[in-house]
Design an enzyme around this catalytic site. Structure first.
Site, PDB file in Angstrom:
ATOM      1  N   ASP A 342       0.916  -0.976   0.221  1.00 40.23           N
ATOM      2  CA  ASP A 342      -0.305   0.025  -0.287  1.00 40.23           C
ATOM      3  C   ASP A 342       0.933   1.417  -0.160  1.00 40.23           C
ATOM      4  O   ASP A 342       1.619   1.155   0.433  1.00 40.23           O
ATOM      5  CB  ASP A 342      -0.647   0.088   1.412  1.00 40.23           C
ATOM      6  CG  ASP A 342      -2.191   1.018   0.854  1.00 40.23           C
ATOM      7  OD1 ASP A 342      -2.471   1.518   0.361  1.00 40.23           O
ATOM      8  OD2 ASP A 342      -1.434   1.641   1.703  1.00 40.23           O
ATOM      9  N   GLU A 397       1.269  -0.837  -5.147  1.00 42.91           N
ATOM     10  CA  GLU A 397       0.077   0.700  -5.259  1.00 42.91           C
ATOM     11  C   GLU A 397       0.849   1.738  -5.681  1.00 42.91           C
ATOM     12  O   GLU A 397       0.818   2.580  -4.686  1.00 42.91           O
ATOM     13  CB  GLU A 397      -1.026   0.938  -4.165  1.00 42.91           C
ATOM     14  CG  GLU A 397      -1.975   1.422  -4.502  1.00 42.91           C
ATOM     15  CD  GLU A 397      -2.554   2.119  -3.053  1.00 42.91           C
ATOM     16  OE1 GLU A 397      -3.892   2.679  -3.090  1.00 42.91           O
ATOM     17  OE2 GLU A 397      -1.414   2.354  -2.419  1.00 42.91           O
TER      18      GLU A 397
END
Length: 689
Positions: A342, A397
């Site tokens: 993330d 990401e």
């Protein structure tokens, strides 16, 4: 972190530069990064005898049972004056069990076993580290290495709980083989039930895994597993990095979930958050030793201005020990198959992507605004993971498009396997919000779906959890809105709104699946057109769970059209499994006609045809193909079982002609109804990938 690019050789950088000659002016930048990466590996060999033991530091830090039955406690708290252990085992005495100070800011405490050789701290006992600071403060902290933390209903603070069962869960099933085509079911355990409550690991194992298998997804991406004190943070404000969230159940129940997924042939990826951490002090990492700099950068560099969270100091040896061991822990202890990292954009740049539009100019990816410490950390993490676990999958990401992010380290890349194609869902939401169907820009849609770096694999998706969060809506709700409450029954004729919504929902997903990347992702429930949006219980909604659930009961109701969308999604995945377009080179686009609203392309030797026109069907539309022969329909969004109108006859055979068309040597005439997508396959080709 200083390093010179002189005398640094990247073994296969010529391959990267051949693929993208525009990177040649930045070759020295790649060499500099690679030199820093090599230096880190060399230091690990020199200081820690390699990364193997270094990344197993969870076996020595926190609390670990020894062969003698005693317990060894170890922490890194360089700014502390003294450390003590307190808890249930000593009646919460704050001074009876002091740690001994060691080198480099480390502290140790050994508790011998009791006379019956049982551990001095029983399983499920509560513990706290008592930190005495140089400012004469006394702080109560959870161990950063705590493997289990819980809270009671009356508290907002999580407590460290000693997890050491006599008979821990043992995995039975081996990890599945890494698939060539990755079809991901993005999942959140807590919302995986129609009931207005926090669902459990066991519920997911029993009730959701069979659905995922039936749908044809071969990978699960589990969100919000790393413990986070604030449920509404969606798991992105992590407080305990080694603890699986206790709000869903026990560590053993999570292990059973993963084991059962493996039995079904499904990989499980962890949504790992190493880009930042919660600011919580009592149950988080922040100010663990009483200083601002333990684990994080001091001052403004250690704060994310938008997220309100702390930013790691990746140049710190002990921070790297903590984070790299964290990755190893989830792979070894829980047997995850990889990670979705993330917030990678935030890590890559000192500006964290805040206020940046990323035009694609290469100067945006090189220079002093790039955080080399973070880049090198990601390179080292990927090197270690892929060295220890060759089938490990890592997904970044990243919205910036950093060149080389998903190229091999030997080429000077960062070593990720995939990046998320984050522009695609934003484009679909923009189209549905701003344009009438007849005004859709077909060329722009195709551009968005194909605009990715050559040779760097992408995970495409029409919508993820981001698009469903409060303030936005699922694609289905954008398409059909309030009519989903009253007009989704098959007992009544489809209204114009429901008809349009159901047809476009299928077409958008198939187009994204076929054209948008080398992997595909769907957020749980959206495959069947989940209505409304996602909102976790919080003060602003009176702590309601109404929108923090997935209404699988809608699919299980025979007369609702959600079943038709579910059936199409299932067939779409199973068709991909047969033909393997995600594992094939990018598509060859033969038509993107603005007036006709038609998109046609070939990929994996099958032909995709999309007619987005709201009213115009084409009785004999010329379709260009590479291979001659007889073609038949293999997937048809207009089929009645998928909520379509049944206008296509699947027994029809389409024969090619030696008529060159749109850059292909052959073509054929095909009936293409309005608002319909189909896949045609050549009956004379033996499809095997």
């Amino acid at each position: 972190m200083a390093a010179s690019s002189d005398n640094v050789t990247i073994p296969e950088i010529a391959h990267l530069l051949q693929m993208d000659p525009y990177l040649k002016p930045y070759e020295k930048e790649f060499e500099r990064r690679y030199g820093l990466f090599q230096k880190q590996l060399h230091l690990l060999e020199e200081v820690e005898n390699g990364f193997d033991q270094f990344t197993r530091s969870y076996q020595t830090f926190g609390v670990n049972r020894q062969a003698s039955g005693g317990l060894l406690f170890k922490e890194w708290a360089p700014g502390a004056e003294a450390l003590f252990l307190t808890g249930d085992f000593n009646g919460w005495d704050n001074f009876s069990h002091p740690y001994t100070k060691k080198e480099f800011g480390k502290w140790e405490l050994y508790l011998p076993p009791q006379e019956d050789r049982s551990p001095a701290v029983p399983h499920l006992s509560k513990l706290k580290v008592v930190v005495h600071t140089k400012n004469r403060e006394r702080l109560y902290r959870n161990s950063p290495w705590a493997k289990y933390v819980t809270k009671n209903d009356t508290s907002v603070v999580y407590d460290w709980v000693h997890w050491d069962p006599l008979q821990p869960y043992l995995h039975i099933h081996p990890r599945p083989k890494k698939p060539r085509s990755l079809r991901i079911y993005e999942s959140h355990v807590g919302i995986a039930s129609p009931e207005g409550k926090i669902a459990s690991y066991t519920n997911f194992t029993v009730n959701v895994l069979p659905r995922i298998k039936d749908l044809g997804y071969n990978c699960i991406q589990l969100m919000a597993v790393m413990e986070h004190a604030y449920y509404a943070s969606f798991g992105y404000q992590v407080t305990s990095f080694f603890a699986a969230s206790s709000r869903y159940g026990t560590p053993d129940e999570l292990k059973k979930l993963i084991d059962e997924a493996h039995r079904l042939g499904i990989l499980v990826l962890l949504d790992v958050v190493h880009s930042h951490a919660s600011k919580n002090t009592e149950d988080g990492l922040s100010r663990f030793d009483g200083t601002d700099s333990c684990f994080f950068h001091e001052g403004p560099r250690g704060e994310h201005s938008l997220w309100g969270s702390r930013l790691f100091n990746y140049s710190s040896w002990e921070v790297r020990r903590f984070l790299l061991s964290n990755l190893r822990w989830w792979m070894e202890e829980y047997r995850f198959d990889g990670f979705r990292f993330d917030g990678v954009t935030s890590m890559l740049y000192h500006h964290h992507g805040v206020g940046m539009s990323f035009s694609g100019d290469y100067s945006e990816y090189f220079g002093l605004h790039v955080d080399e410490e973070s880049v090198v950390y990601l390179m080292v993490a990927n090197h270690i993971l892929h060295s220890l676990y060759p089938d490990c999958i890592t997904i970044a990401e990243d919205v910036s498009g950093m060149p080389g992010l998903c190229r091999r380290l030997a080429e000077g890349g960062c070593g990720f396997d995939y990046r998320l194609a984050m522009a695609i869902p934003d484009k679909w939401i923009q189209i549905l919000k701003e344009y009438k169907d007849e005004d859709w820009n077909i060329g722009n849609i195709v551009y968005t779906l194909t605009n990715r770096r050559y040779g760097e694999k992408c995970i495409s998706y029409a919508e993820s959890h981001d698009q469903a969060l409060v303030g936005d809506k699922t694609l289905a709700f954008w398409l059909m809105d309030k009519e989903m409450y009253t007009n989704m029954s098959t007992f009544i004729p489809m209204t114009a709104v429901i008809d349009r919504g159901i047809q476009l929902h299928k077409m958008i997903r198939l187009l994204t699946h076929g054209l948008g990347g080398e992997g595909y992702l769907n957020f749980m429930g959206n495959e069947f057109g989940h209505p409304e949006w996602l909102d976790f219980p919080r003060k602003g909604n009176n702590e309601s769970y109404h929108y923090a659930r997935r209404q699988y009961n809608l699919v299980d109701t025979d007369h609702l059209r959600y079943r038709q969308l579910y059936a199409f999604d299932r067939e779409m995945n199973h068709t991909e499994d047969k033909y393997g377009w995600l594992a094939s080179p990018p598509a060859y686009i033969t038509a993107k006609h603005e007036g006709d609203k038609v998109i046609i392309f070939e990929r994996a030797s099958v032909v995709f045809i999309f007619n987005f026109h709201p009213s115009q069907s084409y009785s004999s539309y010329r379709v260009a193909v590479e291979m001659p022969g007889k073609y038949k329909i293999k997937l048809d969004s207009d089929a009645v079982q998928y909520g379509g109108h049944g206008r296509l006859d699947h027994s029809t055979e389409f024969f090619t002609e030696a008529v060159p068309f749109n850059g292909r040597p052959h073509s054929m005439l095909v009936y293409v109804p309005c608002r319909t997508a189909m896949i045609l396959a050549n009956e004379e080709i033996n499809y095997c990938y």
